[in-house]
Design an enzyme around this catalytic site. Structure first.
Site, mmCIF file in Angstrom:
data_model
loop_
_atom_site.group_PDB
_atom_site.id
_atom_site.type_symbol
_atom_site.label_atom_id
_atom_site.label_comp_id
_atom_site.label_asym_id
_atom_site.label_seq_id
_atom_site.Cartn_x
_atom_site.Cartn_y
_atom_site.Cartn_z
ATOM 1 N N LYS A 192 0.836 -1.208 0.000
ATOM 2 C CA LYS A 192 0.000 0.000 0.000
ATOM 3 C C LYS A 192 0.873 1.262 0.000
ATOM 4 O O LYS A 192 2.088 1.172 0.166
ATOM 5 C CB LYS A 192 -0.950 -0.029 1.211
ATOM 6 C CG LYS A 192 -1.796 -1.313 1.277
ATOM 7 C CD LYS A 192 -2.818 -1.409 0.159
ATOM 8 C CE LYS A 192 -3.256 -2.809 -0.211
ATOM 9 N NZ LYS A 192 -4.035 -3.579 0.720
HETATM 10 C C1 LIG Z 1 -5.043 -4.615 1.068
HETATM 11 C C2 LIG Z 1 -6.511 -4.574 0.981
HETATM 12 C C3 LIG Z 1 -7.319 -5.037 2.016
HETATM 13 C C4 LIG Z 1 -6.824 -5.788 3.213
HETATM 14 O O1 LIG Z 1 -5.784 -5.215 3.887
HETATM 15 P P1 LIG Z 1 -4.780 -6.136 4.731
HETATM 16 O O2 LIG Z 1 -3.990 -5.141 5.483
HETATM 17 O O3 LIG Z 1 -3.976 -6.920 3.745
HETATM 18 O O4 LIG Z 1 -5.590 -7.003 5.608
HETATM 19 C C5 LIG Z 1 -8.691 -4.890 1.902
HETATM 20 N N1 LIG Z 1 -9.240 -4.321 0.822
HETATM 21 C C6 LIG Z 1 -8.501 -3.879 -0.206
HETATM 22 C C7 LIG Z 1 -9.180 -3.233 -1.363
HETATM 23 C C8 LIG Z 1 -7.120 -4.001 -0.160
HETATM 24 O O5 LIG Z 1 -6.399 -3.565 -1.195
#
Ligand SMILES: *Cc1c(COP(=O)(O)O)cnc(C)c1O
Length: 386
Positions: A192
């Site tokens: 992210k």
């Molecule tokens: C990364 C992501 C998640 C989940 O996040 P985690 O930290 O990996 O649990 C949920 N929704 C979307 C759209 C994501 O890109």
């Protein structure tokens, strides 16, 4: 340059950027004698709260549990329905199943690749409790229309803003406005825009919700005085460590810088892909939204049909040229788990078409314009040669 040229270093589709100040800060935490949830988590939450206009924020050990906890605070459970998009990371709808509620998918708008707001109202039933919009690749769902629908039907909104740290709507950072008592959920997974290794945060509406979030985060436990302990709700084990929070604090300071770099690289992608030779490749480009998107990903949709390479073939050839690509995402409703719940091919044609051929190209702050040039040239050669 030949597509099988492996003389250039491997270019991943994303890579976190952790600076030396942060690494030194992590070492300090490790030496401090307090390594799990403590002062760093508090500082991380306070800084996030400042970023989100003073709204209460609580941090967790993933973006997934962050959304699940938001649904629990909203009272979503057995027998309820939650409307969401099929084109997302599977976590988005798995958390609905975790609460005992049913996800209700609606097809996407093929231009934005986000849930088609035109179609949401048709999916609302007396059992609908909430909507989970996803800002895919950091491109925000239209918050005005979304909140108008939510208010009209008295629905809660859990914004899955996992990919949208630093994205904006009408000049406001996603997460700062609570037009319909919404929650905003962010992920700090290493892919992210900012990371805490693993982690996430939830932007809430008041101190009552924040207290409930703390309970769901750690076994439902409430402490009073020196030795008082009670539990009223069934909580889990979702707390963030101080080590992770210290990484997050170091990243948060650089959010604007990271996103400015991403924006410039995305602009360069558009410049190269909008040239006549590249247009002949017939790639579907994302909306060129330089006002709102944080450019979490740069995703093209490959052409499909007789004589076209499959996405797997394109990815293999890109890999042979030392370039990483990604798939975000296959449509959720076609995973076996969801087919077993009744969904089938043909249910959401836009999500299926785009999910089949969408390809994430490299984009991360430490990339250079030359790297973008290399990606576009290599992709062009691969697609022309067939
Ligand atoms: C990364 C992501 C998640 C989940 O996040 P985690 O930290 O990996 O649990 C949920 N929704 C979307 C759209 C994501 O890109």
């Amino acid at each position: 340059m030949s597509p099988t040229d492996d003389t250039k270093p491997f270019l991943p589709f994303t890579r976190p950027d952790i600076d030396e100040e942060t690494i030194a800060g992590v070492a300090d935490v490790l030496r401090s004698g307090w390594i799990t949830s403590g002062p760093q988590v508090k500082a991380f939450e306070a800084t996030l709260s400042q970023l989100f206009g003073g709204r209460p924020v609580r941090a967790f050990n993933s973006g997934t549990c962050t959304m699940e906890i938001a649904l629990r605070i909203a009272g979503v459970g057995e027998g309820d329905e939650v409307i969401t998009t099929p084109l997302s990371w599977i976590a988005t709808s798995n958390v609905v199943l975790e609460t005992g509620a049913s996800p209700v998918f609606m097809d996407i708008d093929p231009v934005t690749r986000n849930i088609d707001l035109e179609k949401i109202e048709a999916a609302i039933t007396p059992r609908t409790k909430a909507i989970i919009p996803v800002d895919l690749a950091g491109l925000p769902v239209d918050r005005d229309r979304l909140h108008a629908i939510a208010q009209k039907h008295n629905l809660r909104v859990v914004e899955d803003a996992a990919q949208a740290a630093g994205s904006k709507w009408r000049g406001n950072l996603i997460g700062t406005k609570a037009a319909s008592r919404d929650f905003a959920s962010f992920s700090f997974h290493p892919n992210k825009n900012i990371t805490s290794i693993e982690g996430g945060c939830l932007v809430l509406n008041d101190e009552r919700e924040a207290a409930l979030a703390e309970q769901y985060r750690l076994q439902g436990v409430v402490r009073t005085g020196f030795d008082g302990m009670d539990a009223e709700v069934l909580g889990g084990k979702f707390n963030l460590t101080d080590v992770a929070a210290r990484v997050g604090l170091g990243q948060l300071r650089r959010l604007d810088e990271f996103n400015a770099k991403r924006r410039a690289l995305a602009q360069h992608y558009f410049k190269l892909l909008d040239a006549p030779a590249a247009r002949a490749l017939n790639l579907g480009l994302p909306p060129a939204d330089f006002e709102n998107s944080n450019w979490h990903m740069f995703q093209v949709v490959l052409p499909e049909g007789p004589g076209c390479l499959t996405r797997a073939q394109v990815m293999e050839k890109m890999r042979a040229a030392n370039i990483g690509t990604g798939v975000h995402y296959p449509p959720i409703h076609l995973f076996t788990l969801y087919r077993n719940l009744g969904w089938k091919p043909g249910d959401f044609p836009n999500a299926e078409r785009i999910g089949r051929t969408i390809l994430t190209l490299p984009l991360f702050p430490a990339m250079t314009a030359d790297d973008v040039g290399r990606v576009v040239a290599t992709l062009g050669e691969i697609l022309q040669k067939k």
